[in-house]
Scaffold this motif. Structure first.
Motif, PDB file in Angstrom:
ATOM      1  N   SER A 162      83.770  25.794  50.437  1.00 49.04           N
ATOM      2  CA  SER A 162      83.255  25.429  49.105  1.00 49.04           C
ATOM      3  C   SER A 162      82.300  26.474  48.556  1.00 49.04           C
ATOM      4  O   SER A 162      81.817  26.331  47.442  1.00 49.04           O
ATOM      5  CB  SER A 162      82.536  24.083  49.184  1.00 49.04           C
TER       6      SER A 162
ATOM      7  N   ASP B  55      80.317  20.332  41.727  1.00 51.68           N
ATOM      8  CA  ASP B  55      80.133  21.779  41.726  1.00 51.68           C
ATOM      9  C   ASP B  55      78.678  22.112  41.432  1.00 51.68           C
ATOM     10  O   ASP B  55      77.948  21.309  40.833  1.00 51.68           O
ATOM     11  CB  ASP B  55      81.027  22.445  40.670  1.00 51.68           C
TER      12      ASP B  55
ATOM     13  N   SER C  90      81.918  24.737  44.904  1.00 50.47           N
ATOM     14  CA  SER C  90      82.921  23.912  44.233  1.00 50.47           C
ATOM     15  C   SER C  90      83.460  22.884  45.219  1.00 50.47           C
ATOM     16  O   SER C  90      83.730  23.203  46.388  1.00 50.47           O
ATOM     17  CB  SER C  90      84.062  24.782  43.683  1.00 50.47           C
TER      18      SER C  90
END
Length: 1178
Positions: free
Chosen positions: A385, A353, A396
């Motif tokens: 993401s 992340d 993430s």
């Protein structure tokens, strides 16, 4: 290995933030690694946003970028694709995005005006440049205009307009004459910011026909000239003086907007005669220090690097002797966007992340927009993401396809910021960057650092092994650094060998071997010794060394820390230095320095050169060193040392000094152990555990110390747990949320064994029951984070080693970090004691709100205005500090009848808390100061005119003035005192009915309702009556009458005859010669008259009058006029030369003009009468 401390679950935000930092990889700056890793494009160089080019030269628009693979470049012009292949005038540099537009071969710069933007693209993303606005510079010609000659009256104002052509960029303006000489400028004549030439008032010398305005265009290196302007000044008598009038800006107010970071220029130019002087102030504040400058004779106010705090009203005041005028400029400081947090490149591993943060500020607040690979993120390809949250993009569980270049644009009406930041998702197996089989060489008992530089994605884990099949290294004797380096704090001989570094992640594993060699330290086993040598003798210093056989030492000799003199008398051998034929200049300190590639040692000795003794004498010298040192009775904590003394050299040994060396911790360093009397040759010595002892003995007599003995054999004591804990344990916070625990580390021999560490324990006093502890390496500081602000902690630090702990340490009280106080003191009250003193009271703040050590209170107070003058002045704040928990204080030195403000602030070790609300108080009236001046003018026969100035410090409302005066006669006696009360609004008075030709003394002071102030004194004289002076000049002077002279001669002759008769009788009837008889009976009319005492001097009162009170009879400002004090008859029409009366008497004695007394002023008195002159003669 170090234990990781857990983070409380109450701080999830902190955990997220830390995870973001940890997850971002750092790519080492290794050229080989950087060539192999894929990387999105990064713009490295670009042209400025506003790019003004020379229309005569080729246009070069720069755009450079890096990336892996190397990026390709494209351009847009005015928002659409710019196909450079279709324009033969445009080329792009190889391996670059820089455009070259060929203007010198037929192209026109105007055709390429526009907004350009560069895009650098590879398979990992696309980066874009700023919008580059291309504009060719322009230097147009002056428009033709008919200039009429300027006819100006002397003293009037004048403005010569320049009105230069509008160029790009704007030209630089200056005024010159036909001879290309700059026109002189001054407070009266100056150039404004718009280029016009302003005359506050014209003078005859301003007449000329060649006032020429020039405009210089720097980009094109051209200068344009305006037609000459003619000015003719005609004179009119008298020249009328005029109050100031502003030429620029016009009106009473104006506005100005400037951008943050720029230079603020404000201008005021005024007309008037005399020439006005300009002064600048900021209403409600002060001009910023260190950033404020005045230019153009203070007509221009310049403030550099302006910020929003510089907004406000700026007043310029133009003043001359006739009055003043002012103008208020309201300044507003806006701001183009500026970075608070610019987005930074992010390198992540798959599944990790991260965040991109873009924060900017400005006025007005800028708007934030995101782009992905140059496309607005709203229409860019979706990425599961990625989540956009205002100024933040949250990533993430990223994958390799998530790699891209993101652009953040922050813009408002005054500009924009554009930043590229890439997200590079890498999946890379571990790589070790340290060369294989690297050899490290270290001196024994020194730290060894073995490198293992690595890279991988995800971040690899590092492990160290010793030997090919050794076990993993653990324990407190090793320190493992985050960059992969292995540190051995104290390397021993058995530390030598091969070490293996292993790096592994989920994509693979790699290892690398390095080798460590431990070398023996270099030692000087025979040091140079102190020498005393006779002049012209020979001396030798020894320097015998012991070193590791694999190291090559070099020996250098110095004299007084400098190279040896270039003299053949100095012979440097392998183990010694010899000086032949010693002279006085060879006296000094000689140092032997031994260097190897790993260490360096040195030793020094002093050479003293003395004259040879004329006759043999007993030589007193330092004793020879002791020898045959022997150790017996070895125990764990004691041992017995014995020795044989050396020769005393004719001076008894007074005592022996025993020193020891710790070969384990500090080899080559000798420490004082003890001393014993000179009659004792054995001593029982106390020992410490885990010390490799060697001893030496030094003998001392009255001459000095001997050289040390040879060291004894070594004795290594057994290890034990520490006997003592660190000293000087303290706990003082450096920040509001931490506690810094410090202590003095134990010395090597105090460790009592290997593996010295410290157990640091702390708990919040009266809150925590359990101690929080951590074991740290041999350091002297530990920082506890996340503490409440300024709370007491119980702290203890305990030493330990491989054999156990030291005794339980004592506890000390420390405090976490201070923060600024939270509240201001309340209930501030002021009691005015008198007109210059006040007492201030306040309630103490609660100790919990102090948030630190209470140091005291500060009282800020300042004068707002004087109640008598109702005029404000520059506010000068004064500060009084009252230490400790004091709740009152005195404010001295106040000015009477004034309005003051004050506030109170509490102070701790961090600084000051907020101020209490301003408290207003007023001081009562006081007595005024003396009037500023007293002048006496216009004397007549019976009157004088008095003029005075009001007191500089009235200290209240003036009620009246008191005038007292009395006459002073020629003997300095004072007459009756007369008192007059004068209204306070008067500034002059005519005193009538005074005596003529009389000196008066005046006493003058002012009064308020409180009382009278100090007085000022002065003296003056009324003039003489002309009629009486003329009457005195016509009186007959008896001393000049003929009959009076004859009578005096007869009396003298009679006295002479009587004297002769007496003389003859005493000589018994002697005869006189005929000549003497004739002389004795001579006619008295022809006898010369003795006039030694017959001169009549002018009357002069040279003695100072003695006034009733202190004060000078002459005004301090010398305002008494000459015609008011010279009392000669010439001033009354009598003439200067002497004159005769009808009877022939001379009266010139009374008509001469009297000299002026320089110190006391001019005093006059009546001329003496002839009767008085006669009395003086007799």
């Amino acid at each position: 290995m170090m234990k990781k401390k857990s983070v409380p679950a109450s701080k999830p935000f902190l955990i997220l933030f830390l995870c973001q930092i940890i997850s971002a990889l750092d790519v080492p700056l290794d050229s080989k690694l950087l060539e192999e890793l894929s990387q999105p494009p990064t713009i490295t160089h670009q042209s400025p946003k506003d790019y003004i080019v020379d229309p005569r030269e080729n246009i070069v628009i720069q755009c450079e970028a890096k990336g892996k693979p190397p990026p390709s470049f494209s351009w847009t012009r005015n928002g659409t694709h710019f196909d450079i292949d279709k324009d033969e005038q445009v080329t792009m540099k190889p391996n670059s995005g820089t455009l070259v537009i060929n203007i010198m071969n037929g192209g026109k710069a105007e055709a390429y005006e526009g907004v350009y933007q560069c895009t650098a693209r590879n398979e990992r993303g696309a980066a874009i440049s700023n919008n580059i606005v291309i504009r060719p510079s322009r230097s147009p010609l002056w428009t033709k205009e008919k200039l009429e000659p300027n006819q100006v009256r002397e003293g009037d104002s004048l403005v010569l307009h320049c009105r230069p052509p509008v160029g790009l960029p704007p030209p630089i303006i200056f005024w010159m004459d036909n001879a290309f000489q700059r026109l002189p400028q001054s407070e009266r004549v100056s150039q404004g910011l718009n280029g016009d030439l302003y005359f506050s008032n014209v003078q005859p010398e301003d007449t000329r026909e060649d006032y020429i305005c020039y405009a210089r265009f720097n980009h094109t290196q051209t200068i344009q000239q305006k037609q000459p302007i003619s000015v003719k000044v005609f004179s009119t008598k008298p020249v009328t003086e005029r109050q100031p009038v502003l030429l620029t800006p016009t009106g009473s107010t104006s506005t100005k907007v400037e951008l943050r970071g720029n230079v603020l220029l404000l201008e005021c130019i005024a007309a008037g005669l005399p020439t006005p002087v300009i002064r600048w102030i900021k209403e409600g504040g002060e001009l910023p220090a260190n950033r404020t400058f005045f230019e153009n004779f203070k007509k221009t106010l310049k403030i550099i690097d302006v910020s929003e705090a510089d907004s406000g009203n700026y007043k310029c005041i133009a003043r001359n002797t006739l009055g003043s005028v002012h103008h208020v400029i309201s300044v507003t400081v806006k701001a183009a966007p500026y970075w608070i947090t610019a987005p930074r490149n992010l390198v992540l591993s798959p599944g990790e992340d991260g965040t991109l943060i873009c924060r900017a500020n400005g006025n007005p607040k800028p708007s934030i927009s995101w782009l992905a690979n140059g496309v607005p993120i709203a229409i860019a390809p979706e990425d599961p993401s990625r989540k956009v949250d205002g100024d933040t993009i949250i990533f993430s569980h990223v994958q390799e396809r998530s790699s891209a270049v993101y652009q953040c644009n922050a813009s408002n009406e005054y500009g924009y910021l554009l930043a590229n930041a890439f997200v590079n998702v890498l999946a890379e197996p571990p790589r070790i960057l340290t060369p294989a089989n690297k050899l490290y060489q270290v001196i024994a008992d020194s730290p060894a650092l073995l490198d293992c530089a690595y890279f991988g994605s995800p971040k690899p884990e590092i492990e160290w092994f010793k030997g090919v099949k050794g076990s993993i290294l653990r324990g407190n004797e090793y320190v493992f650094h985050d960059n992969g380096t292995l540190e051995i704090p104290v390397a021993q001989k058995d530390s030598s060998g091969t070490y293996t570094c292993v790096a592994r992640n989920e994509l693979g594993k790699i290892q690398n071997e390095v080798h460590l060699e431990i070398k023996d330290p270099t030692m000087i086993i025979k040091q140079p010794e102190y020498k005393v040598v006779q002049r012209y003798g020979q001396v030798s210093f020894e320097c015998i060394i012991k070193h590791d056989s694999t190291l090559l030492p070099t020996v250098i000799w110095l004299k007084d820390n400098h190279e040896l003199p270039d003299d053949e008398r100095f012979l440097v051998g392998k183990d010694n230095l010899t000086i032949m034929n010693v002279t006085d200049k060879d006296d000094g300190t000689y140092t032997c320095i031994v260097n190897t590639t790993l260490d360096s040692v040195s030793a020094s000795a002093v050479l003293t050169v003395v004259a040879a003794p004329p006759t043999p004498a007993i030589i007193y010298a330092r004793p020879n060193p002791p020898f045959d040192l022997e150790l017996t009775g070895q125990l764990e904590r004691s041992i017995e040392l014995s020795w044989i003394p050396g020769d005393e050299n004719n001076s008894p040994i007074t005592h022996f000094i025993i020193e020891y060396e710790d070969g384990l911790h500090e080899p080559g360093v000798w420490h004082y152990q003890t001393e014993v009397p000179g009659t004792q040759t054995t001593v029982q010595l106390k020992l410490s555990p885990y010390v490799n002892y060697s001893f030496r003995v030094i003998a001392v007599n009255q001459i000095g110390r001997s050289q040390p003995s040879e060291p004894s054999e070594q004795y290594l004591t057994k290890s034990a747990s520490p006997d003592e804990n660190p000293a000087n344990v303290q706990g003082i916070g450096s920040e509001p949320d931490n506690l810094v625990i410090t202590w003095e580390s134990l010395k090597g021999f105090q460790s009592n064994g290997p593996g010295l560490q410290y157990k640091v324990s702390w708990r919040q006093k009266d809150v925590d029951d359990e101690w929080t502890s951590v074991i740290v390496a041999n350091v002297s500081k530990y920082i506890v984070s996340g503490t409440p602000t300024f709370v007491p902690y119980e702290i203890k630090v305990q030493a330990l080693n491989d054999l156990g702990y030291a005794p339980e340490p004592s506890e000390v009280i420390g405090h976490s970090g201070e923060d600024l106080p939270m509240v201001a003191p309340g209930n501030v009250q002021v009691h005015v004691i008198n007109s210059t003193l006040a007492k201030v009271h306040w309630d103490p703040v609660p100790l919990k709100t102090v948030r630190g050590h209470l140091q005291g209170y500060k009282v800020y107070y300042w004068k707002v205005q004087s109640l008598s003058r109702r005029s404000r002045r520059h506010v000068e704040k004064k500060i009084l500090t009252f230490r400790g928990n004091k709740t009152f204080g005195m404010l001295p030195g106040l000015e009477p009848y004034s309005s003051y403000k004050l506030n109170v602030r509490v102070v701790n070790g961090k600084g000051e808390g907020p101020a209490s609300p301003d408290k207003v108080f007023k001081t009562p009236e006081g007595v005024p100061s003396s009037p500023s001046f007293l002048k006496i003018t216009n004397p007549t026969l019976d009157s004088l005119t008095l003029e005075w100035g009001s007191p500089t410090h009235p200290n209240g409302v003036l009620t009246s003035y008191i005038l007292k005066f009395q006459p002073i006669n020629n003997t300095h006696e004072l007459g009756p005192l007369v008192e007059i009360r004068i209204p306070a609004n008067e500034s002059s008075l005519i005193l009538k009915n005074l005596n003529y030709s009389t000196r008066y003394k005046f006493y003058f002071n002012a009064q308020t309702s409180v009382g009278s102030g100090s007085q000022i004194t002065e003296e003056a004289v009324t003039i003489m009556d002309e009629g009486k002076m003329a009457m005195a000049s016509r009186q007959v002077d008896i001393a000049t009458q003929g009959w009076f002279i004859g009578l005096m001669c007869a009396v003298a002759l009679l006295i002479l005859i009587l004297l002769i008769v007496c003389f003859i009788r005493r000589n018994k009837g002697g005869k006189y010669p005929v000549k003497e008889k004739e002389d004795a009976h001579a006619d008295p009319e022809i006898q010369p008259m003795k006039e030694d005492d017959g001169t009549f001097g002018e009357y002069s009162d040279a003695e100072d009058h003695k006034p009733l009170k202190k004060g000078s009879r002459t005004p301090s400002d010398r305002t008494v006029k000459k015609e008011d004090s010279d009392d000669s008859l010439v001033d009354y029409g009598e003439g200067v030369n002497g004159q005769f009366n009808e009877d022939g008497s001379f009266i010139g004695q009374y008509s001469g003009k009297k000299e002026k007394e320089p110190a006391e002023g001019n005093e006059s008195s009546e001329a003496p009468s002839p009767v008085n002159a006669m009395n003086s003669f007799v």
